[in-house]
Scaffold this motif. Structure first.
Motif, PDB file in Angstrom:
ATOM      1  N   LEU A 101     -68.655  11.893   6.963  1.00  0.00           N
ATOM      2  CA  LEU A 101     -69.570  10.863   7.458  1.00  0.00           C
ATOM      3  C   LEU A 101     -70.923  11.459   7.833  1.00  0.00           C
ATOM      4  N   SER A 102     -70.939  12.700   8.296  1.00  0.00           N
ATOM      5  CA  SER A 102     -72.207  13.331   8.688  1.00  0.00           C
ATOM      6  C   SER A 102     -73.145  13.489   7.500  1.00  0.00           C
ATOM      7  N   HIS A 103     -72.594  13.554   6.294  1.00  0.00           N
ATOM      8  CA  HIS A 103     -73.410  13.602   5.080  1.00  0.00           C
ATOM      9  C   HIS A 103     -73.991  12.244   4.723  1.00  0.00           C
ATOM     10  N   LEU A 104     -73.318  11.192   5.146  1.00  0.00           N
ATOM     11  CA  LEU A 104     -73.586   9.864   4.591  1.00  0.00           C
ATOM     12  C   LEU A 104     -74.275   8.923   5.559  1.00  0.00           C
ATOM     13  N   ALA A 105     -74.370   9.294   6.830  1.00  0.00           N
ATOM     14  CA  ALA A 105     -74.978   8.442   7.857  1.00  0.00           C
ATOM     15  C   ALA A 105     -76.003   9.241   8.648  1.00  0.00           C
ATOM     16  N   ALA A 106     -76.878   8.536   9.346  1.00  0.00           N
ATOM     17  CA  ALA A 106     -77.887   9.211  10.154  1.00  0.00           C
ATOM     18  C   ALA A 106     -77.280   9.832  11.407  1.00  0.00           C
ATOM     19  N   GLN A 107     -76.368   9.087  12.052  1.00  0.00           N
ATOM     20  CA  GLN A 107     -75.709   9.559  13.272  1.00  0.00           C
ATOM     21  C   GLN A 107     -74.249   9.140  13.249  1.00  0.00           C
ATOM     22  N   VAL A 108     -73.377  10.017  13.733  1.00  0.00           N
ATOM     23  CA  VAL A 108     -71.950   9.728  13.819  1.00  0.00           C
ATOM     24  C   VAL A 108     -71.487   9.959  15.245  1.00  0.00           C
ATOM     25  N   PHE A 109     -70.796   8.977  15.786  1.00  0.00           N
ATOM     26  CA  PHE A 109     -70.198   9.077  17.124  1.00  0.00           C
ATOM     27  C   PHE A 109     -68.694   8.969  16.934  1.00  0.00           C
ATOM     28  N   SER A 110     -67.945   9.977  17.405  1.00  0.00           N
ATOM     29  CA  SER A 110     -66.511  10.028  17.129  1.00  0.00           C
ATOM     30  C   SER A 110     -65.725  10.178  18.429  1.00  0.00           C
ATOM     31  N   VAL A 111     -64.698   9.338  18.581  1.00  0.00           N
ATOM     32  CA  VAL A 111     -63.878   9.317  19.795  1.00  0.00           C
ATOM     33  C   VAL A 111     -62.461   9.771  19.451  1.00  0.00           C
ATOM     34  N   GLU A 112     -61.945  10.710  20.219  1.00  0.00           N
ATOM     35  CA  GLU A 112     -60.597  11.226  20.013  1.00  0.00           C
ATOM     36  C   GLU A 112     -59.783  11.109  21.302  1.00  0.00           C
ATOM     37  N   ARG A 113     -58.525  10.721  21.176  1.00  0.00           N
ATOM     38  CA  ARG A 113     -57.651  10.533  22.333  1.00  0.00           C
ATOM     39  C   ARG A 113     -57.042  11.854  22.822  1.00  0.00           C
ATOM     40  N   TYR A 114     -56.807  12.801  21.899  1.00  0.00           N
ATOM     41  CA  TYR A 114     -56.089  14.026  22.244  1.00  0.00           C
ATOM     42  C   TYR A 114     -57.055  15.190  22.426  1.00  0.00           C
ATOM     43  N   ARG A 115     -57.065  15.750  23.645  1.00  0.00           N
ATOM     44  CA  ARG A 115     -57.977  16.850  23.952  1.00  0.00           C
ATOM     45  C   ARG A 115     -57.739  18.049  23.042  1.00  0.00           C
ATOM     46  N   GLU A 116     -56.477  18.328  22.711  1.00  0.00           N
ATOM     47  CA  GLU A 116     -56.165  19.477  21.868  1.00  0.00           C
ATOM     48  C   GLU A 116     -56.876  19.367  20.519  1.00  0.00           C
ATOM     49  N   LEU A 117     -56.864  18.179  19.937  1.00  0.00           N
ATOM     50  CA  LEU A 117     -57.527  17.983  18.647  1.00  0.00           C
ATOM     51  C   LEU A 117     -59.044  18.083  18.789  1.00  0.00           C
ATOM     52  N   LEU A 118     -59.582  17.521  19.869  1.00  0.00           N
ATOM     53  CA  LEU A 118     -61.029  17.563  20.060  1.00  0.00           C
ATOM     54  C   LEU A 118     -61.497  18.998  20.275  1.00  0.00           C
ATOM     55  N   ASP A 119     -60.716  19.770  21.035  1.00  0.00           N
ATOM     56  CA  ASP A 119     -61.079  21.172  21.284  1.00  0.00           C
ATOM     57  C   ASP A 119     -61.056  21.990  19.997  1.00  0.00           C
ATOM     58  N   LYS A 120     -60.184  21.628  19.065  1.00  0.00           N
ATOM     59  CA  LYS A 120     -60.165  22.299  17.762  1.00  0.00           C
ATOM     60  C   LYS A 120     -61.333  21.849  16.899  1.00  0.00           C
ATOM     61  N   ALA A 121     -61.663  20.558  16.996  1.00  0.00           N
ATOM     62  CA  ALA A 121     -62.691  19.990  16.115  1.00  0.00           C
ATOM     63  C   ALA A 121     -64.086  20.547  16.404  1.00  0.00           C
ATOM     64  N   ARG A 122     -64.421  20.740  17.665  1.00  0.00           N
ATOM     65  CA  ARG A 122     -65.786  21.152  18.020  1.00  0.00           C
ATOM     66  C   ARG A 122     -66.220  22.438  17.303  1.00  0.00           C
ATOM     67  N   PRO A 123     -65.466  23.538  17.429  1.00  0.00           N
ATOM     68  CA  PRO A 123     -65.920  24.770  16.766  1.00  0.00           C
ATOM     69  C   PRO A 123     -65.895  24.690  15.243  1.00  0.00           C
ATOM     70  N   ILE A 124     -64.978  23.892  14.688  1.00  0.00           N
ATOM     71  CA  ILE A 124     -64.928  23.768  13.234  1.00  0.00           C
ATOM     72  C   ILE A 124     -66.173  23.037  12.726  1.00  0.00           C
ATOM     73  N   LEU A 125     -66.567  21.985  13.421  1.00  0.00           N
ATOM     74  CA  LEU A 125     -67.786  21.267  13.035  1.00  0.00           C
ATOM     75  C   LEU A 125     -69.013  22.166  13.180  1.00  0.00           C
ATOM     76  N   GLN A 126     -69.025  23.005  14.211  1.00  0.00           N
ATOM     77  CA  GLN A 126     -70.122  23.953  14.373  1.00  0.00           C
ATOM     78  C   GLN A 126     -70.138  24.957  13.226  1.00  0.00           C
ATOM     79  N   GLN A 127     -68.951  25.444  12.855  1.00  0.00           N
ATOM     80  CA  GLN A 127     -68.845  26.391  11.750  1.00  0.00           C
ATOM     81  C   GLN A 127     -69.326  25.770  10.443  1.00  0.00           C
ATOM     82  N   ALA A 128     -69.047  24.475  10.276  1.00  0.00           N
ATOM     83  CA  ALA A 128     -69.495  23.750   9.086  1.00  0.00           C
ATOM     84  C   ALA A 128     -70.951  23.307   9.180  1.00  0.00           C
ATOM     85  N   ASN A 129     -71.620  23.705  10.284  1.00  0.00           N
ATOM     86  CA  ASN A 129     -73.049  23.443  10.483  1.00  0.00           C
ATOM     87  C   ASN A 129     -73.369  21.954  10.580  1.00  0.00           C
ATOM     88  N   VAL A 130     -72.473  21.185  11.201  1.00  0.00           N
ATOM     89  CA  VAL A 130     -72.706  19.760  11.430  1.00  0.00           C
ATOM     90  C   VAL A 130     -73.604  19.597  12.655  1.00  0.00           C
TER      91      VAL A 130
END
Length: 219
Positions: A101-130
């Motif tokens: 979605l970050s490729h296809l939209a101007a801004q993306v807002f994403s909500v996650e219920r599970y902290r474990e998944l969100l904590d994993k997602a943050r560094p991966i998105l940074q690594q992917a230069n999002v």
């Protein structure tokens, strides 16, 4: 946007995935370019990384899965994004769809219920230069009111009905994509807001994890 930093050994498998999705009817060229660019192998556990570019769902922990690439592509394509939109994603999960979605939209807002998944997602998105994604931990059935209205909303879990909060946060003319049904099987459904009301179009039968929350299934 996401930079095209991809290990050479994954270029072939990713290109074959793109070709397979084209063969299945995916036509949005910007979406296909995003799939050809986003390093899906970063968004799956190392134990299944060798399967990252198969057209299949994979486990990511916390009882959740990363959806089959075709399901991601078919879903995102329905939003008909042009690059100017503000999009709300309910269920960050692996964050692979978030990156697309970050490729296809101007801004993306994403909500996650599970902290474990969100904590994993943050560094991966940074690594992917999002750079154009904001993440939040919370009840996705309540949306993210602070930044509403949204031109597009995509829900990555099965719901018994459209949460009222998400309907309220959808802009006029906006598109809401959500699996509607019971906990075992749903219909991927596209709603378009016209004159303050939701017009419904059924897309395809799917099977997603339940949407848990105040306006979804009880936890």
């Amino acid at each position: 946007m996401v930079a095209g930093t991809v290990e050479p050994e994954f270029r072939g498998p990713r290109r074959r995935l793109v070709e397979a999705l084209q063969d299945k009817g995916i036509k949005d060229l910007a979406l296909l370019r995003a799939i050809d660019t986003v390093p899906r192998h970063l968004f799956v556990p190392s134990t299944v990384r060798h399967r990252a570019y198969e057209d299949s769902a994979l486990p990511i922990g916390s009882g959740q899965t990363i959806s089959q690439p075709y399901v991601h592509a078919r879903s995102v394509e329905q939003l008909m994004l042009t690059g100017q939109e503000k999009v709300l994603e309910i269920g960050t999960g692996s964050a692979y769809q978030t990156a697309l979605l970050s490729h296809l939209a101007a801004q993306v807002f994403s909500v996650e219920r599970y902290r474990e998944l969100l904590d994993k997602a943050r560094p991966i998105l940074q690594q992917a230069n999002v750079r154009n994604v904001s993440l939040s931990l919370g009840d996705g059935t309540l949306g993210w009111r602070e930044y509403a209205p949204y031109d597009g909303i995509v829900v990555s879990a099965g719901a018994p009905h459209v949460p009222q909060a998400l309907e309220d946060q959808l802009a006029e003319g906006g598109r809401l994509l959500i699996p509607i049904g019971d906990k075992e099987e749903q219909m991927l459904t596209l709603f378009t807001k016209r004159a303050g009301r939701l017009e419904r179009r059924d897309i395809t039968p799917v099977r997603f994890v339940p949407l848990i929350g105040a306006q979804g299934w009880p936890g």
